[in-house]
Each structure stands twice: as structure tokens, then as C-alpha cells.
Design a protein around this motif. Structure first.
Motif, mmCIF file in Angstrom:
data_model
loop_
_atom_site.group_PDB
_atom_site.id
_atom_site.type_symbol
_atom_site.label_atom_id
_atom_site.label_comp_id
_atom_site.label_asym_id
_atom_site.label_seq_id
_atom_site.Cartn_x
_atom_site.Cartn_y
_atom_site.Cartn_z
ATOM 1 N N VAL A 239 55.175 58.457 -23.023
ATOM 2 C CA VAL A 239 55.113 57.758 -22.676
ATOM 3 C C VAL A 239 54.758 57.140 -21.599
ATOM 4 O O VAL A 239 53.833 56.115 -21.765
ATOM 5 C CB VAL A 239 56.314 56.883 -23.420
ATOM 6 N N PHE A 240 55.285 56.783 -20.753
ATOM 7 C CA PHE A 240 55.545 56.576 -19.492
ATOM 8 C C PHE A 240 54.141 57.153 -18.844
ATOM 9 O O PHE A 240 53.549 56.672 -18.010
ATOM 10 C CB PHE A 240 56.697 55.847 -18.051
ATOM 11 N N ALA A 241 53.901 57.586 -18.670
ATOM 12 C CA ALA A 241 52.741 58.575 -18.277
ATOM 13 C C ALA A 241 51.388 57.484 -19.177
ATOM 14 O O ALA A 241 50.253 57.763 -17.861
ATOM 15 C CB ALA A 241 52.319 60.048 -18.237
ATOM 16 N N LEU A 242 51.734 57.715 -20.407
ATOM 17 C CA LEU A 242 49.849 56.898 -21.051
ATOM 18 C C LEU A 242 50.275 55.462 -20.576
ATOM 19 O O LEU A 242 49.533 54.764 -20.540
ATOM 20 C CB LEU A 242 50.694 57.030 -22.484
ATOM 21 N N VAL A 243 51.443 54.982 -20.586
ATOM 22 C CA VAL A 243 51.181 53.716 -19.558
ATOM 23 C C VAL A 243 50.436 53.453 -17.944
ATOM 24 O O VAL A 243 49.517 52.555 -17.965
ATOM 25 C CB VAL A 243 52.844 53.288 -19.797
ATOM 26 N N ALA A 244 51.369 53.882 -17.613
ATOM 27 C CA ALA A 244 50.455 54.437 -16.101
ATOM 28 C C ALA A 244 49.267 54.722 -16.145
ATOM 29 O O ALA A 244 48.388 53.682 -15.817
ATOM 30 C CB ALA A 244 51.087 55.375 -15.232
ATOM 31 N N VAL A 245 48.639 55.622 -17.069
ATOM 32 C CA VAL A 245 46.823 55.773 -16.708
ATOM 33 C C VAL A 245 46.556 55.285 -17.988
ATOM 34 O O VAL A 245 45.858 54.277 -17.091
ATOM 35 C CB VAL A 245 46.918 57.026 -17.939
ATOM 36 N N SER A 246 47.289 54.586 -18.259
ATOM 37 C CA SER A 246 46.498 53.018 -19.389
ATOM 38 C C SER A 246 46.325 51.579 -18.600
ATOM 39 O O SER A 246 44.744 50.928 -18.235
ATOM 40 C CB SER A 246 47.454 52.546 -20.336
ATOM 41 N N GLY A 247 47.488 51.517 -17.500
ATOM 42 C CA GLY A 247 47.013 50.640 -16.495
ATOM 43 C C GLY A 247 45.888 50.958 -15.558
ATOM 44 O O GLY A 247 44.877 49.788 -14.943
ATOM 45 N N ALA A 248 46.051 52.047 -15.248
ATOM 46 C CA ALA A 248 44.932 52.087 -14.319
ATOM 47 C C ALA A 248 43.283 51.796 -15.290
ATOM 48 O O ALA A 248 41.963 51.097 -14.502
ATOM 49 C CB ALA A 248 44.532 54.002 -14.020
ATOM 50 N N VAL A 249 43.262 52.588 -16.070
ATOM 51 C CA VAL A 249 42.253 51.622 -16.552
ATOM 52 C C VAL A 249 41.378 50.497 -17.165
ATOM 53 O O VAL A 249 40.723 50.064 -17.017
ATOM 54 C CB VAL A 249 42.032 53.052 -18.116
ATOM 55 N N ILE A 250 42.343 49.786 -17.176
ATOM 56 C CA ILE A 250 42.874 48.300 -17.943
ATOM 57 C C ILE A 250 42.363 47.700 -16.490
ATOM 58 O O ILE A 250 41.435 46.651 -16.353
ATOM 59 C CB ILE A 250 43.646 47.755 -18.960
ATOM 60 N N GLY A 251 43.002 48.429 -15.566
ATOM 61 C CA GLY A 251 43.099 47.610 -14.462
ATOM 62 C C GLY A 251 41.474 47.851 -13.350
ATOM 63 O O GLY A 251 40.909 46.629 -13.115
ATOM 64 N N ARG A 252 40.909 48.702 -14.222
ATOM 65 C CA ARG A 252 39.931 48.457 -14.099
ATOM 66 C C ARG A 252 38.560 47.769 -14.421
ATOM 67 O O ARG A 252 37.453 47.747 -14.091
ATOM 68 C CB ARG A 252 39.222 50.311 -13.535
#
Length: 343
Positions: A181-194
């Protein structure tokens, strides 16, 4: 093959610095080894931007792990100090630019973009978007500043300033599901940030996403094993080293002494501001110094994780300055050019 050679050089650099107990060996070792090898070979080594961006995700996640509601409230209460620190640091950069302009043949606009402490890539991008700017000079000045930051500041934070203590590692048994779950949160944050064009999106996006999820869910974020963070630091250090052309620093315009003086001035002002913040706020001297240091989020974030500083507070200060430079500083440059008509 070139990438594998760069990786081998970076690992050797990190291993050597780890043997002598240098600060941040797995970041600074690759920086030094890759840039020096490029100088000796008279050919720049390469490192993929994609690999660096992926490596920033676990670093951003680790910086967001300690965030709590109390941390957020403390950051909001320090907003006036963040603005003050940004103002003072940028004023030091402007004064350094004026000195550089008076002592060299470089035009004032290029001096402004080269001396103000923003991120290397961000300031080069700004320079490329403006007319009549010496892009090579800006790159050299920002590279010199970055070199001083990634070598001097970690040394001061680890060996000179009073230690905050090792970074806190909570002994928590985490399920595989929670880790995913936290891995998905971190990757999603990177995608949304871009997608929303955050500065340093692959670092800041995971950081913010992790912090928000922790606050909203109340869960404790699992710890990334240290050796994985070392791998991420090698990737970041390799990219920084491959971006540095030491031949340009050695040969360009004879700006060396003035540039060293301007870098030392900004570092001194940052240290002084850190002392003021440590006195006026609950932050320790190490956290305050890293908050005002003229570095990038990635370099200061790695240092904060190493020395156990408050990475959330440090990020808030660094982000305030970075956002000001990216959003407001171009208009400041245009105003100065128009008002004072420097050539």
C-alpha cells in the motif's frame, strides 16, 4: 555498456569513501568518481535520467515517513521564518551576482541566474528560456555551488554541528499488504507530482503523498532497508556526477576566485540563518542549517536522513525557497534588468 561502466565507477567511489568514513559516501563517492573520471577521459560519462527519477521515489518516501499532524502544525507556525529565510538567502545570492558582474566579463542576468541558490536543473531551464543569457556561465556557476553544497554541508552537518542523533527507526512488524500500500502511495505521488508539474516531482510527490496518507490513515509507514537507500543514493550521485563537466569549471572566463568567494558568502549566510532559526524556533541547529542551506531537496534530504534531522521541516523550508525561485524570481530578474539596465 557505458551505463554499466558509469555504475562500476560510482560503486568504486562510494566504496572508497565508505572506507574512510566520509559523509554520505554512497552519494558523494559516485559524484566525485564519475565527474573525475569524465575529466580524465575527456568524455562525459552518462547516466539515465529515468533511473535517477526512479531512485528519488524511495528517498522521497523515507523523507515523508516521520510526518505527523503535530509536524504539520509546527511547519505552519514557522511560515514567517520560512519566508524570512528565503528572502535573506536570495538577497545573499543577489549580492553575490553583483560581485560576479563587477569582477568578470559575464553579463548581469547570467550572474543573477548563476548565483541565486536554486536547483541546478531548474536554474539552467530558467536561463534557457531567457534571451541574451550565457547558458554555459550559468551552468558553471550553479555546478560550483552544487559541488560546494554536496561536499561541504554534509561534512558540517555530520562532523561539526551538534548531532540530532541517529534517524529514528521504529521496530514495527509490517504486513506485506501494508508495504505494498505504501509503495503504491509513493509511486502514485510521483506520477501525480509530474502531472501537476511539482518541482523535483519524483522526490516531492512521494514525500507529500506519504505524509498525507499517514495523517489520514493513522498507519505507521514501514522502513526501507538501508541497503536499498544506498542503491538509490548511488543512482542519484551517478546522475549528479555525470552532469558535472569539470573542464568547463577549470577553463571558463577565469571566474574561479570570485565564484568561490560568492559560494562561501551564501554558505556563511545560510549558516547564520540556521543559527537564528535554531534560537527562534524549536528546530535543532542541524535541522535549521539544512533548512536554509543552498542545496536541492535530494541532496539535503539524503543528509537529513543520515543525521536524523527533521526532514519534514527541512523540506518545507527548501520547498518555500524553490517555489519562490521558480514562480517569482524570473519576474525579479526581468524587473532588475529593466530598472537598472545592467549590461
Amino acid at each position: 555498456m557505458q551505463i554499466l561502466f558509469t555504475l562500476g565507477v560510482a560503486i568504486c567511489g562510494g566504496f572508497i569513501l565508505s572506507l574512510v568514513n566520509a559523509p554520505l559516501p554512497w552519494t558523494l563517492g559516485p559524484v566525485a568518481a564519475v565527474s573525475l573520471t569524465s575529466l580524465l577521459r575527456k568524455e562525459q560519462l552518462t547516466w539515465p535520467l529515468l533511473v535517477r527519477n526512479i531512485a528519488l521515489i524511495p528517498l522521497g518516501y523515507s523523507m515523508g515517513r516521520p510526518f505527523t499532524v503535530e509536524t504539520g502544525q509546527a511547519i505552519i507556525s514557522q511560515l514567517p521564518f520560512m519566508l524570512m529565510a528565503t528572502f535573506v538567502t536570495i538577497c545573499a545570492g543577489l549580492f553575490s551576482a553583483w560581485l560576479m558582474f563587477r569582477r568578470t566579463k559575464i553579463d548581469f542576468t547570467s550572474c543573477l541566474l548563476g548565483c541565486v541558490p536554486g536547483g541546478l536543473s531548474q536554474m539552467v531551464i530558467l536561463a534557457a528560456e531567457m534571451k541574451d543569457v550565457d547558458l554555459t556561465a550559468v551552468t558553471i556557476m550553479q555546478t560550483m555551488r552544487m559541488l560546494s553544497v554536496v561536499f561541504v554541508i554534509p561534512f558540517l552537518a555530520i562532523h561539526v554541528l551538534p548531532a540530532d542523533g541517529p534517524a529514528a527507526h521504529l521496530a514495527v512488524n509490517e504486513s506485506t499488504g501494508n508495504i505494498l500500500v505504501f509503495a503504491l502511495v509513493a509511486v502514485s505521488g510521483a506520477v501525480i507530482g509530474r502531472l501537476i508539474k511539482l518541482p523535483t516531482a519524483n522526490l516531492l510527490g512521494p514525500l507529500l503523498a506519504t505524509a498525507v496518507y499517514i495523517v489520514c490513515s493513522g498507519h505507521t509507514a514501514p522502513i526501507i532497508p538501508q541497503h536499498y537507500l544506498y542503491v538509490a543514493q548511488i543512482c542519484v550521485g551517478s546522475y549528479i556526477g555525470s552532469s558535472i563537466d569539470l573542464r568547463k569549471i577549470r577553463d571558463y572566463h577565469g571566474m574561479g576566485p570570485v565564484l568561490v568567494g560568492s559560494v562561501l558568502l551564501v554558505l556563511f549566510v545560510s549558516m547564520a540563518m540556521g543559527c537564528v532559526l535554531a534560537y527562534c524556533t524549536p528546530s535543532t541547529i542541524v535541522t535549521s542549517f539544512l533548512s536554509t542551506a543552498p542545496g536541492g531537496l535530494a541532496e539535503m534530504g539524503i543528509t537529513a536522513l543520515t543525521v536524523g534531522a527533521d526532514s519534514s521541516t527541512m523540506t518545507a523550508y527548501q520547498l518555500t525557497r524553490l517555489l519562490f525561485i521558480m514562480l517569482v524570481f524570473p519576474y525579479v530578474v526581468r524587473f532588475i534588468r529593466k530598472k537598472f539596465k545592467f549590461q
